[in-house]
Motif scaffolding. Structure first.
Motif, PDB file in Angstrom:
ATOM      1  N   UNK A 110     -46.816  -1.259  48.146  1.00  0.00           N
ATOM      2  CA  UNK A 110     -45.900  -0.952  47.048  1.00  0.00           C
ATOM      3  C   UNK A 110     -46.665  -0.491  45.814  1.00  0.00           C
ATOM      4  N   UNK A 111     -46.111   0.500  45.127  1.00  0.00           N
ATOM      5  CA  UNK A 111     -46.651   0.976  43.858  1.00  0.00           C
ATOM      6  C   UNK A 111     -45.493   1.208  42.896  1.00  0.00           C
ATOM      7  N   UNK A 112     -45.619   0.724  41.671  1.00  0.00           N
ATOM      8  CA  UNK A 112     -44.658   0.984  40.599  1.00  0.00           C
ATOM      9  C   UNK A 112     -45.300   1.942  39.600  1.00  0.00           C
ATOM     10  N   UNK A 113     -44.534   2.929  39.149  1.00  0.00           N
ATOM     11  CA  UNK A 113     -44.972   3.856  38.115  1.00  0.00           C
ATOM     12  C   UNK A 113     -43.801   4.121  37.172  1.00  0.00           C
ATOM     13  N   UNK A 114     -44.101   4.663  36.006  1.00  0.00           N
ATOM     14  CA  UNK A 114     -43.057   5.133  35.092  1.00  0.00           C
ATOM     15  C   UNK A 114     -43.071   6.653  35.131  1.00  0.00           C
ATOM     16  N   UNK A 115     -41.893   7.238  35.410  1.00  0.00           N
ATOM     17  CA  UNK A 115     -41.785   8.691  35.516  1.00  0.00           C
ATOM     18  C   UNK A 115     -40.465   9.153  34.908  1.00  0.00           C
ATOM     19  N   UNK A 116     -40.533  10.059  33.958  1.00  0.00           N
ATOM     20  CA  UNK A 116     -39.325  10.657  33.404  1.00  0.00           C
ATOM     21  C   UNK A 116     -38.319   9.664  32.870  1.00  0.00           C
ATOM     22  N   UNK A 117     -38.780   8.602  32.202  1.00  0.00           N
ATOM     23  CA  UNK A 117     -37.878   7.611  31.631  1.00  0.00           C
ATOM     24  C   UNK A 117     -37.344   6.600  32.627  1.00  0.00           C
ATOM     25  N   UNK A 118     -37.924   6.559  33.838  1.00  0.00           N
ATOM     26  CA  UNK A 118     -37.494   5.616  34.869  1.00  0.00           C
ATOM     27  C   UNK A 118     -38.700   4.828  35.370  1.00  0.00           C
ATOM     28  N   UNK A 119     -38.424   3.626  35.864  1.00  0.00           N
ATOM     29  CA  UNK A 119     -39.413   2.866  36.608  1.00  0.00           C
ATOM     30  C   UNK A 119     -39.195   3.218  38.074  1.00  0.00           C
ATOM     31  N   UNK A 120     -40.261   3.621  38.763  1.00  0.00           N
ATOM     32  CA  UNK A 120     -40.157   4.053  40.157  1.00  0.00           C
ATOM     33  C   UNK A 120     -40.981   3.108  41.030  1.00  0.00           C
ATOM     34  N   UNK A 121     -40.345   2.591  42.086  1.00  0.00           N
ATOM     35  CA  UNK A 121     -41.030   1.746  43.064  1.00  0.00           C
ATOM     36  C   UNK A 121     -41.090   2.508  44.381  1.00  0.00           C
ATOM     37  N   UNK A 122     -42.304   2.697  44.901  1.00  0.00           N
ATOM     38  CA  UNK A 122     -42.479   3.339  46.207  1.00  0.00           C
ATOM     39  C   UNK A 122     -43.016   2.298  47.177  1.00  0.00           C
TER      40      UNK A 122
END
Length: 139
Positions: A87-99
Motif C-alpha cells: 500500500x502507498x498513500x499520496x496526495x494528488x490534485x487535492x485528494x488523498x490517494x491509496x493504491x
C-alpha cells in the motif's frame, strides 16, 4: 500533507449515501452472504496526523483496523479480511490517494472533502473495473 490534515477527526458513514457498494465488495472477493451485512454496517473512520506520520483507524462490526503510514512510502498492509497488499498513500490534485497492489486485484481509493463530507471512491481493477462511493459525516 495539507489534504490529509483536513480529514483529522472522526467520521461516520452515511448509510444512505453509498453507491454501488455491493458490486464492489463482490468484485474484491467478499463472500455473498457477507456482502449484505457489510453494506448495512456502521463504519467509523478516525484520522490522526503526528508530524510526518498519519494514522487511519477504521472500526466496523466490532472489528478495527489501524494503519499508520508516511505519505509516499510503500508498506505491507493486512486488511480486516486477511488480504495482504503493498500500500502507498499520496496526495494528488487535492485528494488523498491509496493504491493497494495485491491479490485478488489491485485497488485504488481516493478521499476528498466535498460539501463538508468525506467522500471515499474505491475502484477494484478487475475486468471490468468496479467502483463504489461512500460518504462520511464528521462527528
Amino acid at each position: 500533507m495539507s489534504v490529509v490534515k483536513s480529514f483529522v477527526g472522526t467520521w461516520k458513514i452515511d448509510p444512505n449515501a453509498s453507491e454501488n457498494l455491493p458490486a464492489y465488495l463482490q468484485a474484491i472477493g467478499l463472500a455473498g452472504d457477507m456482502v449484505e451485512g457489510a453494506v448495512k454496517q456502521v463504519v467509523e473512520m478516525k484520522w490522526v496526523v503526528d508530524g510526518n506520520q498519519v494514522t487511519h483507524k477504521m472500526r466496523a462490526r466490532g472489528n478495527s483496523h489501524v494503519t499508520t503510514f508516511t505519505l509516499g512510502n510503500e508498506f505491507t498492509e493486512t486488511l480486516m479480511g486477511g488480504r495482504v497488499y503493498k500500500t502507498t498513500y499520496t496526495e494528488e490534485g487535492g485528494k488523498l490517494v491509496r493504491r493497494q497492489i495485491g491479490s485478488p486485484y489491485n485497488c485504488t481509493a481516493t478521499f476528498q472533502l466535498v460539501n463538508g463530507q468525506l467522500v471515499e471512491t474505491r475502484t477494484c481493477e478487475s475486468s471490468p473495473p468496479v467502483s463504489c462511493v461512500r460518504k462520511l459525516n464528521r462527528t
